[in-house]
Design a protein around this motif. Structure first.
Motif, PDB file in Angstrom:
ATOM      1  N   GLU A 191      43.451  39.695  52.213  1.00 20.70           N
ATOM      2  CA  GLU A 191      44.572  39.864  51.316  1.00 20.70           C
ATOM      3  C   GLU A 191      44.110  39.199  50.222  1.00 20.70           C
ATOM      4  O   GLU A 191      44.503  38.314  49.591  1.00 20.70           O
ATOM      5  CB  GLU A 191      45.578  38.663  51.847  1.00 20.70           C
ATOM      6  CG  GLU A 191      45.520  39.679  54.047  1.00 20.70           C
ATOM      7  CD  GLU A 191      45.923  40.735  53.231  1.00 20.70           C
ATOM      8  OE1 GLU A 191      46.616  41.171  52.170  1.00 20.70           O
ATOM      9  OE2 GLU A 191      46.096  41.303  54.681  1.00 20.70           O
ATOM     10  N   SER A 226      47.958  36.583  48.037  1.00 20.23           N
ATOM     11  CA  SER A 226      47.979  35.887  50.010  1.00 20.23           C
ATOM     12  C   SER A 226      49.546  36.029  49.972  1.00 20.23           C
ATOM     13  O   SER A 226      50.527  36.285  49.646  1.00 20.23           O
ATOM     14  CB  SER A 226      47.701  34.307  49.576  1.00 20.23           C
ATOM     15  OG  SER A 226      48.603  33.889  48.937  1.00 20.23           O
ATOM     16  N   PRO A 252      36.935  40.796  44.477  1.00 19.46           N
ATOM     17  CA  PRO A 252      39.013  40.605  43.261  1.00 19.46           C
ATOM     18  C   PRO A 252      38.379  41.229  41.884  1.00 19.46           C
ATOM     19  O   PRO A 252      37.590  41.870  41.393  1.00 19.46           O
ATOM     20  CB  PRO A 252      38.648  39.615  43.385  1.00 19.46           C
ATOM     21  CG  PRO A 252      37.524  39.218  44.219  1.00 19.46           C
ATOM     22  CD  PRO A 252      36.049  40.321  44.034  1.00 19.46           C
ATOM     23  N   PRO A 253      39.512  42.210  41.443  1.00 24.29           N
ATOM     24  CA  PRO A 253      39.929  42.382  39.743  1.00 24.29           C
ATOM     25  C   PRO A 253      40.051  41.572  39.246  1.00 24.29           C
ATOM     26  O   PRO A 253      40.594  40.043  39.788  1.00 24.29           O
ATOM     27  CB  PRO A 253      40.577  43.595  39.820  1.00 24.29           C
ATOM     28  CG  PRO A 253      41.717  43.344  41.384  1.00 24.29           C
ATOM     29  CD  PRO A 253      41.194  42.428  42.313  1.00 24.29           C
ATOM     30  N   THR A 292      50.170  29.499  44.240  1.00 20.46           N
ATOM     31  CA  THR A 292      49.522  30.222  43.544  1.00 20.46           C
ATOM     32  C   THR A 292      48.863  31.527  44.826  1.00 20.46           C
ATOM     33  O   THR A 292      49.027  30.718  45.961  1.00 20.46           O
ATOM     34  CB  THR A 292      48.739  30.680  42.410  1.00 20.46           C
ATOM     35  OG1 THR A 292      48.680  31.889  42.033  1.00 20.46           O
ATOM     36  CG2 THR A 292      47.405  29.851  42.820  1.00 20.46           C
ATOM     37  N   SER A 293      50.032  32.901  44.450  1.00 22.49           N
ATOM     38  CA  SER A 293      48.882  33.690  46.308  1.00 22.49           C
ATOM     39  C   SER A 293      48.170  34.205  45.043  1.00 22.49           C
ATOM     40  O   SER A 293      47.688  34.967  46.537  1.00 22.49           O
ATOM     41  CB  SER A 293      50.196  34.508  45.787  1.00 22.49           C
ATOM     42  OG  SER A 293      51.437  34.068  46.756  1.00 22.49           O
ATOM     43  N   TRP A 294      47.426  34.134  44.138  1.00 19.91           N
ATOM     44  CA  TRP A 294      47.065  35.176  43.503  1.00 19.91           C
ATOM     45  C   TRP A 294      44.635  33.851  44.320  1.00 19.91           C
ATOM     46  O   TRP A 294      44.558  33.897  44.264  1.00 19.91           O
ATOM     47  CB  TRP A 294      46.411  35.337  42.530  1.00 19.91           C
ATOM     48  CG  TRP A 294      48.086  35.978  42.038  1.00 19.91           C
ATOM     49  CD1 TRP A 294      48.794  35.045  41.578  1.00 19.91           C
ATOM     50  CD2 TRP A 294      47.870  37.293  42.203  1.00 19.91           C
ATOM     51  NE1 TRP A 294      49.560  35.940  41.592  1.00 19.91           N
ATOM     52  CE2 TRP A 294      49.570  37.302  41.832  1.00 19.91           C
ATOM     53  CE3 TRP A 294      46.985  38.893  42.266  1.00 19.91           C
ATOM     54  CZ2 TRP A 294      49.891  38.593  41.943  1.00 19.91           C
ATOM     55  CZ3 TRP A 294      48.184  39.735  42.504  1.00 19.91           C
ATOM     56  CH2 TRP A 294      49.264  39.497  42.157  1.00 19.91           C
ATOM     57  N   ARG A 295      44.218  35.493  44.311  1.00 11.52           N
ATOM     58  CA  ARG A 295      43.130  35.402  44.940  1.00 11.52           C
ATOM     59  C   ARG A 295      41.899  35.661  44.370  1.00 11.52           C
ATOM     60  O   ARG A 295      40.744  35.935  44.279  1.00 11.52           O
ATOM     61  CB  ARG A 295      42.293  35.118  46.411  1.00 11.52           C
ATOM     62  CG  ARG A 295      43.667  34.509  47.958  1.00 11.52           C
ATOM     63  CD  ARG A 295      42.948  34.773  48.631  1.00 11.52           C
ATOM     64  NE  ARG A 295      43.245  34.035  49.720  1.00 11.52           N
ATOM     65  CZ  ARG A 295      44.367  34.177  50.460  1.00 11.52           C
ATOM     66  NH1 ARG A 295      45.264  35.001  50.917  1.00 11.52           N
ATOM     67  NH2 ARG A 295      44.989  33.202  51.692  1.00 11.52           N
ATOM     68  N   THR A 296      42.738  36.528  42.977  1.00 10.88           N
ATOM     69  CA  THR A 296      41.403  37.161  41.863  1.00 10.88           C
ATOM     70  C   THR A 296      42.172  35.957  40.613  1.00 10.88           C
ATOM     71  O   THR A 296      43.129  35.499  40.557  1.00 10.88           O
ATOM     72  CB  THR A 296      42.597  38.668  41.661  1.00 10.88           C
ATOM     73  OG1 THR A 296      43.793  38.339  40.737  1.00 10.88           O
ATOM     74  CG2 THR A 296      42.599  39.303  42.903  1.00 10.88           C
ATOM     75  N   PRO A 297      41.095  35.963  39.341  1.00 10.29           N
ATOM     76  CA  PRO A 297      41.330  35.291  38.031  1.00 10.29           C
ATOM     77  C   PRO A 297      42.682  36.642  37.785  1.00 10.29           C
ATOM     78  O   PRO A 297      42.751  37.600  37.926  1.00 10.29           O
ATOM     79  CB  PRO A 297      39.972  36.100  37.250  1.00 10.29           C
ATOM     80  CG  PRO A 297      38.949  36.966  38.162  1.00 10.29           C
ATOM     81  CD  PRO A 297      40.142  36.873  39.849  1.00 10.29           C
ATOM     82  N   TRP A 298      43.166  35.469  36.939  1.00 11.59           N
ATOM     83  CA  TRP A 298      45.074  36.554  36.994  1.00 11.59           C
ATOM     84  C   TRP A 298      45.432  35.332  35.507  1.00 11.59           C
ATOM     85  O   TRP A 298      45.730  34.406  35.923  1.00 11.59           O
ATOM     86  CB  TRP A 298      46.233  35.692  38.087  1.00 11.59           C
ATOM     87  CG  TRP A 298      47.135  36.299  38.283  1.00 11.59           C
ATOM     88  CD1 TRP A 298      47.440  37.404  38.641  1.00 11.59           C
ATOM     89  CD2 TRP A 298      48.849  35.409  37.725  1.00 11.59           C
ATOM     90  NE1 TRP A 298      48.732  37.807  38.756  1.00 11.59           N
ATOM     91  CE2 TRP A 298      49.487  36.833  37.985  1.00 11.59           C
ATOM     92  CE3 TRP A 298      48.775  34.427  36.634  1.00 11.59           C
ATOM     93  CZ2 TRP A 298      50.911  36.267  37.303  1.00 11.59           C
ATOM     94  CZ3 TRP A 298      49.788  34.428  36.354  1.00 11.59           C
ATOM     95  CH2 TRP A 298      51.046  34.836  36.978  1.00 11.59           C
TER      96      TRP A 298
END
Ligand SMILES: Cc1ncc(C[n+]2csc(CCOP(=O)(O)OP(=O)(O)O)c2C)c(N)n1
Ligand code: SF4
Ligand code: SF4
Ligand code: SF4
Ligand SMILES: [Mg+2]
Lengths: 400, 93, 308
Positions: free
Chosen positions: C10, C13, C38-39, C58-64
């Motif tokens: 996910e 998240s 992850p993109p 943050t909900s992001w587990r990608t670089p954002w």
């Protein structure tokens, strides 16, 4: 190893040549007079294989700076250049770049703002962007443009700084005037400017979230951290300038003094006007008048302590602004210098002289008139006007 | 709460996915989804349709993550086997 | 491909603050399931951005990265260009997919220029526009994506003017006119269609574009459990046809067995309530039906026309 060469370069070419030697990874820009030569030269360098960089011909300045933000966040050394309307169009993204603490370097060939449309020089563009969190360095001639473009990358990328830098030169007066510029060898530049080491780049191995929602419970802390970093950068900028001076035999400072020994009144200039103003000071000195000149190189962060020191003991100071902050006290430089001096027990009178708007010539005679006014103020010990526009026909102004 | 010296550099967030610790389960107003495992065919539609990732996919069954489930009811509406029912919060699972 | 084959990760998240039943949440989760690694994400200001990153969460587990609203195409271009340069110079090892995410406001309207510039320059990225037909983050104002007759807070259903008076902008045509290698429409109600298209978008040799319909319970005035049903009805009424354009070739990927009247899509939504009460506005509903029929025929013709 390439030796030092003296090249015939105008201000724009000097910027482009310096940028090439700084080896940026990404350049994103959009053309606007009088900056165009910079992007054209850089395009040539890339097309000829002399510079290994991605050149993004953006479809607007807003996008150019946005692309720089993306590239810089990836850890790339990133450069752009603009002027006038272009800088105005970037306005929104200027704050983002500095808030993200991205070491983007941007040349600005200072130009007036519409309307009426005017492609000539004044500083309405960068002065209007003074609160965007960028370091602002102003240069007098092509040599300075060259030297400070290189230093700007060092300053921006220094881990004690990590702020974007606007390195400014006056449109046409500097951008299009050719002079002999002593360039450094590529290896000298390499030794002065090591490759960038990004702090938190966008990286799949270490995912970072950049550009969150800063709720009121955290926004002030995040912003004050930026303010402290910006204020502190003055010290680092001085160190870097000193290192450059020592390495390459230059003699730069953030405020430079000219004929200040025994001066009772002084002109405070910024950018290329300093050259003409120096001639006026020489003439006045020849007549035995106690006149000197201070050239401010660093406007953001404003070196408040250094200004206080440099101006203390004077009786009157004339601040030569290159724009008007409408409806206030002339130009921003005048207002900020006055504010800086306000709490000093013994302070000079400070009068603003917004001059040379939209490319209007400012000549030696103008500066002589200004210094005469300053001497009068000093003698009578009263200031009657906050500012007077120089180079404008009609009542209330110092004529053409 | 953190001071300006303690907040991370430039307000970057350096702990990926730390929002997972944030409870959105108390957004549910009246009803919560309940799975009847007997009826479930493990088609995974509820899992792929949940906006909140609040359906946990195990080896051969799905479970509701009530810490995050906002009670939207999509899973119950979409379950082709009628295995999920929205029940009042008070009711036993 | 089956749902079971989709990865467990996910990258977005739980614990985000999107409304219950939000179509953006479902869709972005599904979009991210099409990635094996992850993109790097460039996000525009929008509900998605605001709800997933309230500091310090943050909900992001990608670089954002989220710099602003209208610049997502340009930011993604910069990220892509940097990646190219850094890999060429040996300072980065592998290529990571660049994923641009922006809403309909951030794409159809204020961000159209930066998208167009980036598409024209051919940067290699996947751009996903999630459309909920309005500016939801600022409180349901009309956008170029808002359908005719829909109520929004700036196209209100007033005593004289019955909601938005203009037709929706045909963004896909604008995007396709850039001759990019891949463009497609997706709906979260058809998850495997979405997965297949995302895989193609990721593999495209150049910029690719995905237009995703993301029903919005709050803005559409619909109960949250209807989100997926509405994403389905949009497709079955041909209000939002599912198709792809691969190297100029159109292909409709979901032909409804029985094309439903638009009323099936309009009636459950509060934003179209004024078309049904106090009296039914057959004139407007018929006009919408005629328009949808025309667009549906057009796309079928395009499919035929561009067949090899
Ligand atoms: C330059 C600028 N203008 C206006 C805004 C205010 N604004 C923030 S988000 C938004 C609307 C977003 O709409 P959309 O892109 O459709 O995303 P959604 O919220 O619907 O997901 C607006 C108008 C802004 N952030 N920046
Ligand atoms: S949708 Fe229903 S049948 Fe399918 S996995 Fe979920 S609970 Fe089981
Ligand atoms: S009710 Fe909504 S949030 Fe809760 S598990 Fe079902 S789909 Fe997810
Ligand atoms: S307003 Fe609409 S798009 Fe925004 S979070 Fe709520 S449901 Fe999602
Ligand atoms: Mg929207």
């Amino acid at each position: 190893m390439m030796a030092r060469k003296v090249l015939a370069l105008n201000g724009d070419e000097a910027a482009a040549y310096a940028v090439k030697q700084c080896k940026p990874d990404v350049i994103a820009a959009y053309p606007i007079t009088p900056q165009t030569i910079i992007v054209e030269r850089l395009s040539d360098f890339v097309a000829d294989g002399e510079l290994d960089a991605e050149f993004i011909s953006a479809e607007s300045e807003h996008s150019a700076l946005s692309a720089c933000i993306g590239a810089s966040a990836m850890g790339a050394r990133t450069y752009t250049a603009t002027a006038s309307q272009g800088l105005a169009l970037m306005y929104e993204m200027l704050f983002v770049a500095s808030s993200f603490r991205l070491p983007i370097v941007m040349s600005v060939a200072n130009r007036a703002l519409n309307s009426p449309l005017n492609i000539w020089n004044d500083m309405s563009d960068t002065m209007g962007a003074r609160d965007c969190g960028w370091i602002q360095i102003y240069n007098e001639n092509a040599q300075e443009v060259y030297d400070f473009t290189i230093q700007s990358f060092r300053i921006a990328e220094d881990h004690r700084v990590l702020l974007p830098v606007m390195v400014c030169h006056d449109g046409f007066v500097v951008s299009h005037s050719t002079e002999g510029v002593e360039t450094l060898s590529d290896s000298e530049v390499d030794s002065f400017l090591p490759p960038r080491t990004p702090v938190y780049p966008l990286d799949v191995e270490n995912p970072v979230t950049i550009g969150c929602v800063g709720v009121p419970e955290y926004y002030p802390e995040i912003k004050y951290q930026q303010e402290v970093a910006t204020k502190k950068s003055i010290q680092t900028i001085k160190e870097i300038i000193n290192e450059f001076n020592e390495s390459f035999g230059r003699n730069y400072d953030i405020i430079e003094k000219y004929q200040m020994d025994g001066a009772e009144v002084a002109l405070l200039t910024i950018g290329s006007a300093s050259g003409t103003a120096k001639d006026a000071v020489d003439e006045m000195r020849a007549e035995g008048k106690p006149v000197g000149l201070l050239k401010l190189r660093l406007f953001r962060p404003l070196p408040v302590e250094d200004l206080r020191k440099a101006l203390s003991g004077l009786k009157a100071v004339g601040v030569i602004d290159r724009h008007i902050s409408f409806g206030s006290m002339g130009g921003a430089l005048n207002m900020e210098v006055r504010a800086a001096l306000y709490e000093m027990r013994e302070r000079p009178h400070v009068m603003g002289f917004p001059a040379g708007l939209g490319g209007r010539d400012i000549r030696v005679e103008h500066f002589i008139k200004i210094t005469e006014e300053l001497l009068r103020i000093a003698e009578r010990d009263v200031l009657e006007e906050d500012y007077r526009v120089v180079g404008c026909r009609g009542p209330g102004c110092i004529g053409p | 709460m953190k001071t300006w010296e303690e907040v991370p550099f430039a307000g970057y967030i350096l702990e990926p996915g730390n929002a997972e610790s944030y409870r959105t389960g108390d957004w549910r107003s009246r009803q919560k989804p309940v799975i009847n495992q007997e009826k479930c065919t493990f088609c995974l539609l509820c899992w792929i349709y949940c906006p909140d990732g609040a359906i946990t996919r195990r080896e051969s069954k799905v479970e509701i993550d009530y810490y995050h489930c906002k009670g939207c009811g999509i899973c119950a509406y979409e379950c082709p086997s009628g295995a999920i029912r929205m029940k009042s919060e008070a009711e036993e699972a | 491909m089956a749902l079971k084959s989709l990865p467990l990760h996910e990258y977005l998240s739980s614990g985000h603050r999107l409304c219950a039943g939000c179509g953006e949440g479902v869709t972005i989760r599904q979009i991210l399931k099409s990635f094996d690694e992850p993109p790097i994400i460039c996000n525009a200001t929008s509900c998605l951005e605001v709800s997933t990153t309230p500091f310090p969460y943050t909900s992001w587990r990608t670089p954002w990265i989220h710099p602003a609203f209208e610049c997502t195409g340009a930011v993604a271009a910069g990220v892509e260009a940097a990646q190219k340069a850094l890999i060429r110079k040996g300072r980065k090892k592998k290529w990571d997919v660049v994923l641009a995410l922006a809403g309909d406001g951030g794409t159809y309207d204020i961000g159209l220029q930066s998208l167009s510039g980036a598409l024209e320059r051919g940067h290699k990225f996947v751009y996903v526009c999630y459309t909920n037909d309005a500016y939801m983050n600022t409180g349901i104002q009309r956008s170029g994506a808002t359908p005719r007759a829909a109520w929004t807070t700036t196209s209100p259903a007033g005593k004289v003017i019955p909601g938005k008076t203009e037709w929706q902008k045909d963004l896909m045509k604008i995007v396709v006119a850039h001759d990019i290698p891949y463009a497609a429409t997706v709906s979260p109600s058809y998850p495997m269609d979405l997965q297949r298209k995302m895989k193609k978008a990721i593999q495209a040799d150049g910029p690719s574009f995905i237009l995703a319909l993301t029903p919005c319970p709050r803005g559409w005035r619909t109960p949250p459990y209807l989100t997926i049903e509405l994403g389905r009805l949009a497709v079955q009424t041909c209000m939002f046809p599912l198709y792809e354009v691969e190297n100029g070739q159109y292909k409709i990927t979901m032909k409804p067995k029985r094309k439903l009247p638009v009323e099936y899509y309009l009636r459950p939504q509060g934003r179209f309530r004024h078309l049904f009460t106090p009296k039914t506005r057959h004139d407007i509903i018929n006009a919408i039906q005629a328009y949808v029929d025309k667009k549906w025929q057009e796309i079928q013709k395009l499919e035929q026309l561009t067949q090899q």
